[in-house]
Write an enzyme that holds these catalytic residues in place. Structure first.
Site, PDB file in Angstrom:
ATOM      1  N   LYS A 189      12.627  17.392   7.439  1.00  0.00           N
ATOM      2  CA  LYS A 189      13.971  16.106   8.195  1.00  0.00           C
ATOM      3  C   LYS A 189      13.262  15.013   7.273  1.00  0.00           C
ATOM      4  O   LYS A 189      13.846  14.847   6.439  1.00  0.00           O
ATOM      5  CB  LYS A 189      12.265  16.240   9.392  1.00  0.00           C
ATOM      6  CG  LYS A 189      12.356  13.850   9.685  1.00  0.00           C
ATOM      7  CD  LYS A 189      11.096  13.355  10.957  1.00  0.00           C
ATOM      8  CE  LYS A 189       9.604  13.745   9.952  1.00  0.00           C
ATOM      9  NZ  LYS A 189       9.401  12.608   9.284  1.00  0.00           N
ATOM     10  N   ASN A 190      11.755  15.627   6.133  1.00  0.00           N
ATOM     11  CA  ASN A 190      11.305  14.391   5.399  1.00  0.00           C
ATOM     12  C   ASN A 190      12.065  14.921   3.527  1.00  0.00           C
ATOM     13  O   ASN A 190      12.352  14.233   3.247  1.00  0.00           O
ATOM     14  CB  ASN A 190      10.028  14.968   5.522  1.00  0.00           C
ATOM     15  CG  ASN A 190       9.323  13.930   6.185  1.00  0.00           C
ATOM     16  OD1 ASN A 190       9.709  13.794   7.199  1.00  0.00           O
ATOM     17  ND2 ASN A 190       7.737  13.746   6.146  1.00  0.00           N
ATOM     18  N   ARG A 207      10.713   3.627  10.426  1.00  0.00           N
ATOM     19  CA  ARG A 207      10.371   3.089   8.672  1.00  0.00           C
ATOM     20  C   ARG A 207      10.978   4.102   7.769  1.00  0.00           C
ATOM     21  O   ARG A 207      10.575   3.681   6.819  1.00  0.00           O
ATOM     22  CB  ARG A 207       9.064   3.457   9.050  1.00  0.00           C
ATOM     23  CG  ARG A 207       7.694   3.513   9.958  1.00  0.00           C
ATOM     24  CD  ARG A 207       6.458   3.228   9.048  1.00  0.00           C
ATOM     25  NE  ARG A 207       5.909   3.262   8.245  1.00  0.00           N
ATOM     26  CZ  ARG A 207       5.641   2.250   8.022  1.00  0.00           C
ATOM     27  NH1 ARG A 207       5.358   0.880   8.206  1.00  0.00           N
ATOM     28  NH2 ARG A 207       5.416   2.014   6.363  1.00  0.00           N
ATOM     29  N   CYS A 251       2.210   1.488  11.815  1.00  0.00           N
ATOM     30  CA  CYS A 251       2.636   2.161  12.830  1.00  0.00           C
ATOM     31  C   CYS A 251       1.103   2.865  13.448  1.00  0.00           C
ATOM     32  O   CYS A 251       0.053   2.467  12.882  1.00  0.00           O
ATOM     33  CB  CYS A 251       3.637   3.281  12.525  1.00  0.00           C
ATOM     34  SG  CYS A 251       2.522   4.696  11.506  1.00  0.00           S
ATOM     35  N   ARG A 256       0.427   1.474   6.432  1.00  0.00           N
ATOM     36  CA  ARG A 256       1.343   1.756   5.768  1.00  0.00           C
ATOM     37  C   ARG A 256       2.864   0.788   5.130  1.00  0.00           C
ATOM     38  O   ARG A 256       3.472   0.601   5.425  1.00  0.00           O
ATOM     39  CB  ARG A 256       2.293   3.001   6.562  1.00  0.00           C
ATOM     40  CG  ARG A 256       1.297   3.791   6.847  1.00  0.00           C
ATOM     41  CD  ARG A 256       2.233   4.996   8.351  1.00  0.00           C
ATOM     42  NE  ARG A 256       3.634   5.940   6.940  1.00  0.00           N
ATOM     43  CZ  ARG A 256       4.331   6.172   7.419  1.00  0.00           C
ATOM     44  NH1 ARG A 256       4.383   6.722   9.071  1.00  0.00           N
ATOM     45  NH2 ARG A 256       5.247   7.252   7.052  1.00  0.00           N
ATOM     46  N   ASP A 266       0.520  15.496   7.186  1.00  0.00           N
ATOM     47  CA  ASP A 266       1.409  15.849   8.422  1.00  0.00           C
ATOM     48  C   ASP A 266       0.944  17.343   9.263  1.00  0.00           C
ATOM     49  O   ASP A 266       1.045  17.888   9.829  1.00  0.00           O
ATOM     50  CB  ASP A 266       2.380  16.474   7.862  1.00  0.00           C
ATOM     51  CG  ASP A 266       3.211  14.866   6.986  1.00  0.00           C
ATOM     52  OD1 ASP A 266       2.148  14.037   7.717  1.00  0.00           O
ATOM     53  OD2 ASP A 266       4.557  15.041   6.538  1.00  0.00           O
ATOM     54  N   ILE A 277      -5.223  10.347   3.376  1.00  0.00           N
ATOM     55  CA  ILE A 277      -3.814   9.778   2.774  1.00  0.00           C
ATOM     56  C   ILE A 277      -3.775   7.946   3.692  1.00  0.00           C
ATOM     57  O   ILE A 277      -3.170   7.556   2.940  1.00  0.00           O
ATOM     58  CB  ILE A 277      -2.545  10.790   2.872  1.00  0.00           C
ATOM     59  CG1 ILE A 277      -3.039  12.092   2.052  1.00  0.00           C
ATOM     60  CG2 ILE A 277      -1.286   9.951   2.525  1.00  0.00           C
ATOM     61  CD1 ILE A 277      -3.213  11.390   0.620  1.00  0.00           C
ATOM     62  N   ARG A 284      10.900  13.313  17.591  1.00  0.00           N
ATOM     63  CA  ARG A 284      11.547  12.686  15.750  1.00  0.00           C
ATOM     64  C   ARG A 284      11.471  14.194  15.087  1.00  0.00           C
ATOM     65  O   ARG A 284      12.392  14.303  13.891  1.00  0.00           O
ATOM     66  CB  ARG A 284      10.589  11.567  15.888  1.00  0.00           C
ATOM     67  CG  ARG A 284      10.074  10.544  16.592  1.00  0.00           C
ATOM     68  CD  ARG A 284       9.249   9.528  15.994  1.00  0.00           C
ATOM     69  NE  ARG A 284       9.985   9.572  15.134  1.00  0.00           N
ATOM     70  CZ  ARG A 284       9.292   8.433  14.451  1.00  0.00           C
ATOM     71  NH1 ARG A 284       8.808   7.911  14.855  1.00  0.00           N
ATOM     72  NH2 ARG A 284       9.557   7.749  13.321  1.00  0.00           N
TER      73      ARG A 284
HETATM   74  N1  EPU Z   1       1.545   3.405   0.231  1.00  0.00           N
HETATM   75  C1  EPU Z   1       1.366   1.970  -0.362  1.00  0.00           C
HETATM   76  N2  EPU Z   1       1.802   1.201  -0.286  1.00  0.00           N
HETATM   77  C2  EPU Z   1       3.459   1.572  -0.669  1.00  0.00           C
HETATM   78  C3  EPU Z   1       3.575   3.453  -0.235  1.00  0.00           C
HETATM   79  C4  EPU Z   1       2.673   3.351  -0.044  1.00  0.00           C
HETATM   80  O1  EPU Z   1      -0.689   1.461  -0.273  1.00  0.00           O
HETATM   81  O2  EPU Z   1       3.954   1.060  -1.090  1.00  0.00           O
HETATM   82  C5  EPU Z   1       0.416   4.446   0.883  1.00  0.00           C
HETATM   83  C6  EPU Z   1       0.648   4.942   1.777  1.00  0.00           C
HETATM   84  O3  EPU Z   1       0.182   3.850   2.926  1.00  0.00           O
HETATM   85  C7  EPU Z   1      -0.759   5.861   1.983  1.00  0.00           C
HETATM   86  C8  EPU Z   1       0.653   6.685   0.553  1.00  0.00           C
HETATM   87  O4  EPU Z   1       0.321   5.533  -0.053  1.00  0.00           O
HETATM   88  O5  EPU Z   1      -2.207   5.770   2.530  1.00  0.00           O
HETATM   89  C9  EPU Z   1       0.726   7.694   0.603  1.00  0.00           C
HETATM   90  O6  EPU Z   1       1.869   7.319   1.991  1.00  0.00           O
HETATM   91  P1  EPU Z   1       3.688   7.800   1.890  1.00  0.00           P
HETATM   92  O7  EPU Z   1       4.399   6.805   0.709  1.00  0.00           O
HETATM   93  O8  EPU Z   1       3.302   8.660   0.368  1.00  0.00           O
HETATM   94  O9  EPU Z   1       4.147   8.028   2.736  1.00  0.00           O
HETATM   95  P2  EPU Z   1       4.894   7.826   3.238  1.00  0.00           P
HETATM   96  O10 EPU Z   1       6.416   7.893   2.237  1.00  0.00           O
HETATM   97  O11 EPU Z   1       5.656   6.572   3.894  1.00  0.00           O
HETATM   98  C10 EPU Z   1       5.618  10.194   3.480  1.00  0.00           C
HETATM   99  C11 EPU Z   1       6.400  10.653   4.645  1.00  0.00           C
HETATM  100  C12 EPU Z   1       5.118  10.771   5.644  1.00  0.00           C
HETATM  101  C13 EPU Z   1       3.631  11.680   5.417  1.00  0.00           C
HETATM  102  C14 EPU Z   1       3.534  10.943   3.797  1.00  0.00           C
HETATM  103  C15 EPU Z   1       2.688  11.744   2.940  1.00  0.00           C
HETATM  104  C16 EPU Z   1       8.809  10.307   5.072  1.00  0.00           C
HETATM  105  C17 EPU Z   1       9.727   9.691   5.702  1.00  0.00           C
HETATM  106  N3  EPU Z   1       7.408  10.301   5.926  1.00  0.00           N
HETATM  107  O12 EPU Z   1       5.538   9.093   4.119  1.00  0.00           O
HETATM  108  O13 EPU Z   1       5.866  11.473   7.084  1.00  0.00           O
HETATM  109  O14 EPU Z   1       2.993  11.778   5.668  1.00  0.00           O
HETATM  110  O15 EPU Z   1       4.639  11.256   3.166  1.00  0.00           O
HETATM  111  O16 EPU Z   1       2.903  12.490   2.540  1.00  0.00           O
HETATM  112  O17 EPU Z   1       8.424  11.078   4.018  1.00  0.00           O
HETATM  113  C18 EPU Z   1       5.550  12.821   9.367  1.00  0.00           C
HETATM  114  O18 EPU Z   1       6.656  13.484   8.441  1.00  0.00           O
HETATM  115  O19 EPU Z   1       4.598  12.926   9.939  1.00  0.00           O
HETATM  116  C19 EPU Z   1       5.183  11.890   7.855  1.00  0.00           C
HETATM  117  C20 EPU Z   1       4.317  11.262   8.430  1.00  0.00           C
END
Ligand code: EPU
Length: 426
Positions: free
Chosen positions: A22-23, A97, A121, A126, A309, A331, A401
């Site tokens: 998915k990701n 998101r 969420c 996030r 995850d 995380i 999802r």
């Molecule tokens: N963060 C910030 N500011 C930002 C972006 C992120 O503070 O602008 C923080 C987040 O709050 C978190 C950390 O940085 O504490 C890392 O978050 P990240 O941005 O890496 O997460 P994401 O890109 O929103 C993706 C996956 C998630 C997975 C995380 C961590 C996708 C679509 N989603 O989310 O997947 O948990 O990386 O590996 O790629 C899931 O599939 O169940 C899922 C939640």
């Protein structure tokens, strides 16, 4: 609303196939917005989030072969020849998101984008501030109006961007914004997840010039044009890891096929320490549960560390391992929603801030429980497979999802699991 009904205690035996990730699929679909033309995707997982993303692309003007998508196995074409809109609406973003991933490619191609700002969420606040700061560094003008981020920028320019935390979708968004920018963009403290690499590989095949993928410094030299193509989505490492752990909670032995074991090194090494017998080949993982599991401590980390995850799932496994396991989530600040549900099944867990201490009990017992987010739901499925008696998991739309036909896959290897319509009392 559907529920899953699981009668625990049936050991698993046979082979199970992993779907596309998915990701990885979501950013790869977003990348189609970068240039006009016809893309073909193989191994696109049939999931609610992917369907939502296809609808988002459709709203933006893409033509999508939904019939092929719904049919199940066929490659799916996405044609982004002409775009009709540059807006991702609140209605779509609030259900997913990852819609924020259209921001970078839209600004890059059309010079403007309007994307509803994702709210918090179930697993945490996030924020997306690092996505926005990165775009600003590249010369985009951003404003926040009525809950929407509006970005404008004729041709973005290369910049040096340092991420405070390695962010997966943030790295992906900026990489997409940078591929056609003027000059070179250097991303420091970039995310190294296999899904980021998969997107980078796709962009390079489209004609981009990205180096350093899979390391903390990614260098993107802007190019003038990109071309569409045919791409295959990498195997879902989180789904594969969930199945390895299913053999852990249910017992038995499983061969997990069409997987990428190299993406699961931290996870397989922990599971091995916990007592599961694991063998791997190029694209398969064989797991055997000899019946006794030990506790292991876990700390979630960005890749190549233990993935957040799979934190909820390994917690389900630890509930019946002998000894004490300390599980620390670094995380997301609120990713322990499964704890209260696992406790309803007899687990002994205490949380203290970002850590959970799990004391293994002999066996969990079935109970009605509620899914709260995607991975929490998977942990309840794992717990149900090993529990004595019947577990009913409600609100499984979360599961849909991110796990393709999980109940069918598990039933095919001997689990007693079925999907039913849940009767609502009101
Ligand atoms: N963060 C910030 N500011 C930002 C972006 C992120 O503070 O602008 C923080 C987040 O709050 C978190 C950390 O940085 O504490 C890392 O978050 P990240 O941005 O890496 O997460 P994401 O890109 O929103 C993706 C996956 C998630 C997975 C995380 C961590 C996708 C679509 N989603 O989310 O997947 O948990 O990386 O590996 O790629 C899931 O599939 O169940 C899922 C939640």
């Amino acid at each position: 609303m559907d529920k899953l009904v699981i009668k625990g205690g049936k050991p698993l035996k046979g082979s199970i196939r992993v779907s596309g990730a998915k990701n990885a699929a979501l950013p790869m679909l977003a990348a189609t917005l970068l240039t006009g033309g016809s893309f073909i995707f193989e191994n696109l997982p049939r999931l609610r989030d992917v369907r939502t993303f296809l609808h988002l692309l459709k709203e933006l003007g893409a033509k999508i072969d939904f019939a092929a998508y719904e049919e199940g196995e066929r490659p799916v074409s996405v044609d982004t020849g002409s775009l009709a809109s540059y807006e991702a609406s609140y209605d779509l973003v609030r259900t997913m998101r990852a819609s924020i991933l259209v921001l970078g490619p839209l600004v890059s191609r059309t010079g403007k984008a309007r994307v509803s700002l994702p709210g918090g969420c179930a697993i945490g606040e996030r924020p997306v501030d690092m996505h926005l700061k990165g775009l600003e560094r590249m010369g985009a003008k951003l404003s926040l109006k009525k809950g929407y981020v509006e970005a404008k920028g004729k041709r973005l320019k290369g910049a040096e961007i340092y991420f405070d935390i390695p962010t997966v979708t943030g790295t992906e968004n900026i990489m997409m914004a940078a591929v056609m920018a003027k000059g070179t963009t250097i991303l420091k403290n970039a995310a190294r997840e296999p899904e980021v690499v998969a997107l980078g590989d796709m962009l390079n095949e489209m004609g981009a010039r990205i180096s350093g993928l899979g390391t903390a410094t990614v260098v993107v030299e802007g190019v003038k044009d990109l071309r569409p193509g045919k791409f295959r989505v990498i195997p879902d490492r989180i789904e594969a890891g969930t199945f390895v752990m299913a053999a852990g909670t249910a017992g038995g032995s499983l061969k997990i096929e069409q997987a990428e074991p190299a993406h699961l090194e931290a996870v397989l090494s922990k599971l091995n320490q916990a007592g599961l017998k694991i063998k791997t080949g190029k694209d398969w993982i064989r797991v055997e549960n000899k019946g006794h599991l030990n506790s292991v401590d876990i700390k979630t980390m960005p890749y190549p560390g233990f993935p957040t995850d799979l934190q909820a799932q390994i917690m389900a496994l630890m509930t019946t391992a002998s000894g004490l396991s300390v599980i620390t989530e670094t995380i997301f600040e609120n990713r322990f929603m499964h704890v209260a549900e696992l406790k309803r099944m007899g687990a002994d867990i205490k949380t203290e801030g970002r850590s959970a201490v799990v004391r293994g009990v002999k066996r969990l017992h079935g109970a009605p429980v509620m899914a709260t987010d995607l991975r929490a739901s998977a942990s309840l499925v794992l717990a149900g497979l090993g529990a004595k008696g019947t577990t009913e998991i409600h609100r499984i739309y979360h599961l849909d999802r991110g796990y393709q036909a999980i109940e069918k896959k598990l039933a095919s290897v001997g689990a007693d699991i079925r999907r039913e319509k849940a009767d609502m009392p009101y």
